[in-house]
Design a protein around this motif. Structure first.
Motif, PDB file in Angstrom:
ATOM      1  N   PRO A 109      19.439   5.590  27.112  1.00 47.44           N
ATOM      2  CA  PRO A 109      20.357   6.969  27.411  1.00 47.44           C
ATOM      3  C   PRO A 109      21.531   7.182  28.326  1.00 47.44           C
ATOM      4  O   PRO A 109      22.279   7.741  27.938  1.00 47.44           O
ATOM      5  N   ASP A 110      21.374   6.248  29.679  1.00 45.04           N
ATOM      6  CA  ASP A 110      22.533   6.362  30.157  1.00 45.04           C
ATOM      7  C   ASP A 110      23.658   5.805  29.544  1.00 45.04           C
ATOM      8  O   ASP A 110      24.924   6.182  30.105  1.00 45.04           O
ATOM      9  N   LEU A 111      23.566   4.652  28.921  1.00 46.35           N
ATOM     10  CA  LEU A 111      24.764   3.794  28.441  1.00 46.35           C
ATOM     11  C   LEU A 111      25.237   4.618  27.218  1.00 46.35           C
ATOM     12  O   LEU A 111      26.409   4.877  26.971  1.00 46.35           O
ATOM     13  N   VAL A 112      24.301   5.143  26.318  1.00 46.20           N
ATOM     14  CA  VAL A 112      24.866   6.112  25.155  1.00 46.20           C
ATOM     15  C   VAL A 112      25.458   7.255  25.672  1.00 46.20           C
ATOM     16  O   VAL A 112      26.490   7.617  25.053  1.00 46.20           O
ATOM     17  N   LYS A 113      25.204   7.957  26.642  1.00 46.65           N
ATOM     18  CA  LYS A 113      26.022   8.922  27.289  1.00 46.65           C
ATOM     19  C   LYS A 113      27.426   8.450  27.732  1.00 46.65           C
ATOM     20  O   LYS A 113      28.492   9.102  27.452  1.00 46.65           O
ATOM     21  N   VAL A 114      27.442   7.412  28.404  1.00 51.22           N
ATOM     22  CA  VAL A 114      28.913   6.922  28.581  1.00 51.22           C
ATOM     23  C   VAL A 114      29.995   6.807  27.377  1.00 51.22           C
ATOM     24  O   VAL A 114      30.865   7.129  27.331  1.00 51.22           O
ATOM     25  N   TYR A 115      29.189   6.025  26.307  1.00 52.68           N
ATOM     26  CA  TYR A 115      30.077   5.996  25.071  1.00 52.68           C
ATOM     27  C   TYR A 115      30.236   7.238  24.315  1.00 52.68           C
ATOM     28  O   TYR A 115      31.128   7.666  23.929  1.00 52.68           O
ATOM     29  N   VAL A 116      29.088   8.217  24.363  1.00 57.70           N
ATOM     30  CA  VAL A 116      29.688   9.592  23.702  1.00 57.70           C
ATOM     31  C   VAL A 116      30.529  10.323  24.223  1.00 57.70           C
ATOM     32  O   VAL A 116      31.333  10.863  23.861  1.00 57.70           O
ATOM     33  N   ASP A 117      30.346  10.119  25.876  1.00 57.31           N
ATOM     34  CA  ASP A 117      31.408  10.969  26.356  1.00 57.31           C
ATOM     35  C   ASP A 117      33.065  10.285  26.313  1.00 57.31           C
ATOM     36  O   ASP A 117      33.985  10.954  26.200  1.00 57.31           O
ATOM     37  N   ALA A 118      33.063   8.978  26.089  1.00 55.67           N
ATOM     38  CA  ALA A 118      34.497   8.279  25.942  1.00 55.67           C
ATOM     39  C   ALA A 118      34.831   8.659  24.483  1.00 55.67           C
ATOM     40  O   ALA A 118      35.995   9.264  24.311  1.00 55.67           O
ATOM     41  N   PHE A 119      33.800   8.883  23.494  1.00 54.46           N
ATOM     42  CA  PHE A 119      34.216   9.114  22.187  1.00 54.46           C
ATOM     43  C   PHE A 119      34.777  10.483  22.053  1.00 54.46           C
ATOM     44  O   PHE A 119      35.798  10.799  21.320  1.00 54.46           O
ATOM     45  N   GLU A 120      34.063  11.418  22.859  1.00 47.45           N
ATOM     46  CA  GLU A 120      34.574  12.908  22.654  1.00 47.45           C
ATOM     47  C   GLU A 120      35.748  13.070  23.527  1.00 47.45           C
ATOM     48  O   GLU A 120      36.791  13.938  22.992  1.00 47.45           O
ATOM     49  N   SER A 121      36.353  12.201  24.415  1.00 52.16           N
ATOM     50  CA  SER A 121      37.578  12.376  25.075  1.00 52.16           C
ATOM     51  C   SER A 121      38.709  11.854  24.123  1.00 52.16           C
ATOM     52  O   SER A 121      39.603  12.383  24.103  1.00 52.16           O
ATOM     53  N   LEU A 122      38.209  10.792  23.524  1.00 49.46           N
ATOM     54  CA  LEU A 122      39.036  10.271  22.448  1.00 49.46           C
ATOM     55  C   LEU A 122      39.365  11.009  21.393  1.00 49.46           C
ATOM     56  O   LEU A 122      40.487  11.411  20.662  1.00 49.46           O
ATOM     57  N   TRP A 123      38.301  11.807  20.729  1.00 53.73           N
ATOM     58  CA  TRP A 123      38.253  12.543  19.495  1.00 53.73           C
ATOM     59  C   TRP A 123      39.217  13.893  19.723  1.00 53.73           C
ATOM     60  O   TRP A 123      39.975  14.207  18.965  1.00 53.73           O
ATOM     61  N   GLU A 124      39.026  14.294  20.711  1.00 51.93           N
ATOM     62  CA  GLU A 124      39.738  15.792  20.980  1.00 51.93           C
ATOM     63  C   GLU A 124      41.195  15.413  21.107  1.00 51.93           C
ATOM     64  O   GLU A 124      41.968  16.233  20.831  1.00 51.93           O
ATOM     65  N   ARG A 125      41.673  14.239  21.483  1.00 46.93           N
ATOM     66  CA  ARG A 125      43.176  13.748  21.410  1.00 46.93           C
ATOM     67  C   ARG A 125      43.557  13.430  20.155  1.00 46.93           C
ATOM     68  O   ARG A 125      44.985  13.197  19.891  1.00 46.93           O
ATOM     69  N   GLY A 126      42.740  12.953  19.367  1.00 46.79           N
ATOM     70  CA  GLY A 126      43.015  12.218  17.976  1.00 46.79           C
ATOM     71  C   GLY A 126      43.840  13.311  17.174  1.00 46.79           C
ATOM     72  O   GLY A 126      43.672  14.503  17.176  1.00 46.79           O
ATOM     73  N   ILE A 127      44.571  12.518  16.395  1.00 50.29           N
ATOM     74  CA  ILE A 127      45.418  13.375  15.329  1.00 50.29           C
ATOM     75  C   ILE A 127      44.729  13.287  13.892  1.00 50.29           C
ATOM     76  O   ILE A 127      44.457  11.987  13.392  1.00 50.29           O
ATOM     77  N   PRO A 128      44.317  14.231  13.118  1.00 50.18           N
ATOM     78  CA  PRO A 128      44.064  14.268  11.906  1.00 50.18           C
ATOM     79  C   PRO A 128      44.721  13.323  10.956  1.00 50.18           C
ATOM     80  O   PRO A 128      45.908  13.364  10.994  1.00 50.18           O
ATOM     81  N   HIS A 129      43.941  12.690  10.173  1.00 46.86           N
ATOM     82  CA  HIS A 129      44.612  11.782   9.275  1.00 46.86           C
ATOM     83  C   HIS A 129      45.544  12.311   8.548  1.00 46.86           C
ATOM     84  O   HIS A 129      46.794  11.711   8.194  1.00 46.86           O
ATOM     85  N   GLU A 130      45.500  13.771   8.065  1.00 45.11           N
ATOM     86  CA  GLU A 130      46.341  14.237   7.197  1.00 45.11           C
ATOM     87  C   GLU A 130      47.943  14.521   8.115  1.00 45.11           C
ATOM     88  O   GLU A 130      48.746  14.686   7.595  1.00 45.11           O
ATOM     89  N   ASP A 131      47.716  14.335   9.424  1.00 47.28           N
ATOM     90  CA  ASP A 131      48.922  14.652   9.986  1.00 47.28           C
ATOM     91  C   ASP A 131      49.446  13.568  10.740  1.00 47.28           C
ATOM     92  O   ASP A 131      50.437  13.629  11.410  1.00 47.28           O
ATOM     93  N   PHE A 132      48.845  12.531  10.464  1.00 47.31           N
ATOM     94  CA  PHE A 132      49.292  11.270  11.135  1.00 47.31           C
ATOM     95  C   PHE A 132      50.105  10.187  10.111  1.00 47.31           C
ATOM     96  O   PHE A 132      49.750  10.319   9.094  1.00 47.31           O
ATOM     97  N   THR A 133      51.264   9.548  10.716  1.00 45.64           N
ATOM     98  CA  THR A 133      51.882   8.746   9.707  1.00 45.64           C
ATOM     99  C   THR A 133      52.014   7.586  10.313  1.00 45.64           C
ATOM    100  O   THR A 133      52.340   7.461  11.437  1.00 45.64           O
ATOM    101  N   VAL A 134      52.074   6.558   9.437  1.00 48.66           N
ATOM    102  CA  VAL A 134      52.354   5.269  10.108  1.00 48.66           C
ATOM    103  C   VAL A 134      53.592   4.686   9.879  1.00 48.66           C
ATOM    104  O   VAL A 134      54.471   5.173   9.109  1.00 48.66           O
TER     105      VAL A 134
END
Length: 98
Positions: free
Chosen positions: A73-98
Motif C-alpha cells: 500500500p505505501d509503495l502503491v500510494k507513492v506511484y499513484v500520487d506521481a501518476f496523478e501529478s503527471l496526468w493533470e499536466r499532460g496534454i490530451p492526445h488530440e491536442d498534442f503534436t509531434v
C-alpha cells in the motif's frame, strides 16, 4: 512523459495512439520540461486499478531486464500520487503534436 524533440519510436507510438483513443483509452503526452519540478519514481511503471503496480526494469541502454508486481500500500500510494501529478499536466492526445 516524452522527450522533445520526440524520438522516432515516440513518433511511432503517437501514430498508433488514435486506435487506443477510439477504443476508449485516455492518452496524454507530457514533455519532460513540463515536469521538471516534480519528484518522480525512477522506475517505469503502470498502476493497475489504483491498487497494484507493475514495475519495469531496464538496463542503461534501454534493454528490458524484467518486471515485478507490488501491492504494498505505501509503495502503491507513492506511484499513484506521481501518476496523478503527471496526468493533470499532460496534454490530451488530440491536442498534442509531434
Amino acid at each position: 512523459m516524452v522527450s522533445t524533440p520526440v524520438t522516432e519510436y515516440a513518433k511511432f507510438e503517437y501514430a498508433g495512439t488514435p486506435a487506443n483513443v477510439r477504443s476508449g483509452e485516455s492518452v496524454r503526452w507530457l514533455p519532460r520540461a513540463h515536469a521538471r519540478e516534480l519528484l518522480l519514481p525512477a522506475i517505469d511503471f503502470w498502476v493497475l486499478d489504483g491498487q497494484r503496480l507493475l514495475l519495469h526494469y531496464f538496463d542503461g541502454d534501454g534493454g528490458w531486464l524484467g518486471h515485478e508486481f507490488s501491492e504494498a500500500p505505501d509503495l502503491v500510494k507513492v506511484y499513484v500520487d506521481a501518476f496523478e501529478s503527471l496526468w493533470e499536466r499532460g496534454i490530451p492526445h488530440e491536442d498534442f503534436t509531434v
